[in-house]
Design an enzyme around this catalytic site. Structure first.
Site, PDB file in Angstrom:
ATOM      1  N   ARG A 104     -64.419 -49.566  26.453  1.00 12.36           N
ATOM      2  CA  ARG A 104     -64.537 -48.142  26.384  1.00 12.36           C
ATOM      3  C   ARG A 104     -64.992 -47.621  27.831  1.00 12.36           C
ATOM      4  NH1 ARG A 104     -63.911 -44.564  21.784  1.00 12.36           N
ATOM      5  NH2 ARG A 104     -62.914 -46.016  20.608  1.00 12.36           N
ATOM      6  N   THR A 108     -65.313 -41.319  30.251  1.00 11.18           N
ATOM      7  CA  THR A 108     -64.507 -40.533  29.366  1.00 11.18           C
ATOM      8  C   THR A 108     -64.625 -40.942  27.810  1.00 11.18           C
ATOM      9  OG1 THR A 108     -62.648 -42.225  29.494  1.00 11.18           O
ATOM     10  CG2 THR A 108     -62.963 -40.542  31.276  1.00 11.18           C
ATOM     11  N   ASP A 200     -76.043 -60.421  19.082  1.00  9.82           N
ATOM     12  CA  ASP A 200     -74.796 -60.451  19.882  1.00  9.82           C
ATOM     13  C   ASP A 200     -73.850 -61.534  19.428  1.00  9.82           C
ATOM     14  OD1 ASP A 200     -73.622 -59.054  22.757  1.00  9.82           O
ATOM     15  OD2 ASP A 200     -72.572 -60.697  22.333  1.00  9.82           O
ATOM     16  N   ASP A 203     -72.433 -63.460  22.833  1.00 18.63           N
ATOM     17  CA  ASP A 203     -73.459 -64.427  23.569  1.00 18.63           C
ATOM     18  C   ASP A 203     -73.959 -65.530  22.801  1.00 18.63           C
ATOM     19  OD1 ASP A 203     -73.568 -62.658  25.731  1.00 18.63           O
ATOM     20  OD2 ASP A 203     -75.374 -61.448  24.937  1.00 18.63           O
TER      21      ASP A 203
HETATM   22  N1  URA Z   1     -71.557 -56.753  18.428  1.00 16.63           N
HETATM   23  C1  URA Z   1     -72.344 -57.695  18.050  1.00 16.63           C
HETATM   24  O1  URA Z   1     -72.105 -58.717  18.844  1.00 16.63           O
HETATM   25  N2  URA Z   1     -73.554 -57.625  17.528  1.00 16.63           N
HETATM   26  C2  URA Z   1     -73.546 -56.401  17.017  1.00 16.63           C
HETATM   27  O2  URA Z   1     -74.799 -56.359  15.957  1.00 16.63           O
HETATM   28  C3  URA Z   1     -72.942 -55.274  17.151  1.00 16.63           C
HETATM   29  C4  URA Z   1     -71.747 -55.483  17.786  1.00 16.63           C
END
Ligand code: URA
Length: 209
Positions: A104, A108, A200, A203
């Site tokens: 995103r 914008t 994440d 990650d």
């Molecule tokens: N994306 C992720 O990897 N973890 C989250 O908790 C939310 C979005």
């Protein structure tokens, strides 16, 4: 159509617990995501049509069943969705794989598609969009809209963990899309992470920070 299925199979729930745990390292995390995606593939393919075929066993002739020509496409949303592809392919080895990458624009807020490469016949395929986390629903909605714009009509969404906000957003914009989850969590926090979630996903899959 437009249903939400939480796949509460004990094997899926057991593995998801280890996926969530902070101390699970990259190698184990990646293996577990792959395994859970494979187990989820069983459920998501439950309605594939079968057709009868006549075969010879070593003992007799009989009528048995094979999947009747339904074409499947797996569509990972880059990059975390890649972690779910092999698990699905293990059970549906003839599926084609399309990739979609979006971000995103922070100013914008419009989706910017930086990568989109699909099999040519997406209008004839049942597409399974895969992304481990359904947080706000923004990426899933944008990816599904992109696919529909190019002619796709039969789309399912498969995620490991969703926030209620993400589920509602997809249901609202794409009420025809069935959503398959391993867990529906509590909420999103102020940083956009799913709670309790797993952190994440990209990650943790790829050992980045
Ligand atoms: N994306 C992720 O990897 N973890 C989250 O908790 C939310 C979005």
């Amino acid at each position: 159509m437009g249903n939400v299925y939480v796949l509460d199979h004990p094997l899926i729930q057991h593995k998801l617990t280890y996926i969530r745990k902070t101390e699970t390292g990259t190698k184990e995390f990646r293996e577990l995501v792959d395994e859970v995606a494979g187990l989820m593939a069983y459920e998501i393919t439950r309605d594939l049509p079968l057709e009868p075929v006549e075969i010879d066993t070593p003992v007799t002739k009989t009528t048995s069943h094979v999947i009747s020509g339904k074409k499947i496409g797996i569509v990972p949303i880059l990059r975390a969705g890649l972690g779910m592809v092999e698990g699905v392919l293990r059970h549906v080895p003839t599926a084609k794989v399309g990739h979609v990458g979006l971000y995103r624009d922070p100013e914008t807020l419009k989706p910017h598609e930086y990568y989109f490469k699909m099999p040519t016949d997406i209008n004839e395929r049942e597409l399974i969009v895969v992304d481990p986390m359904l947080a706000t629903g923004g990426s899933a909605n944008d990816a599904i809209s992109s696919l529909k714009k190019r002619g796709a009509t039969n789309i399912k969404l498969m995620c490991l963990i969703a926030a209620p906000e993400g589920v509602e957003a997809v249901k609202e914009l794409h009420p025809d899309v069935d959503i398959y989850l391993a867990a529906l969590d509590e909420k999103l926090n102020e940083k956009g992470y799913i709670v309790p979630g797993l952190g994440d996903a990209g990650d943790r899959l790829y050992g980045t920070k």
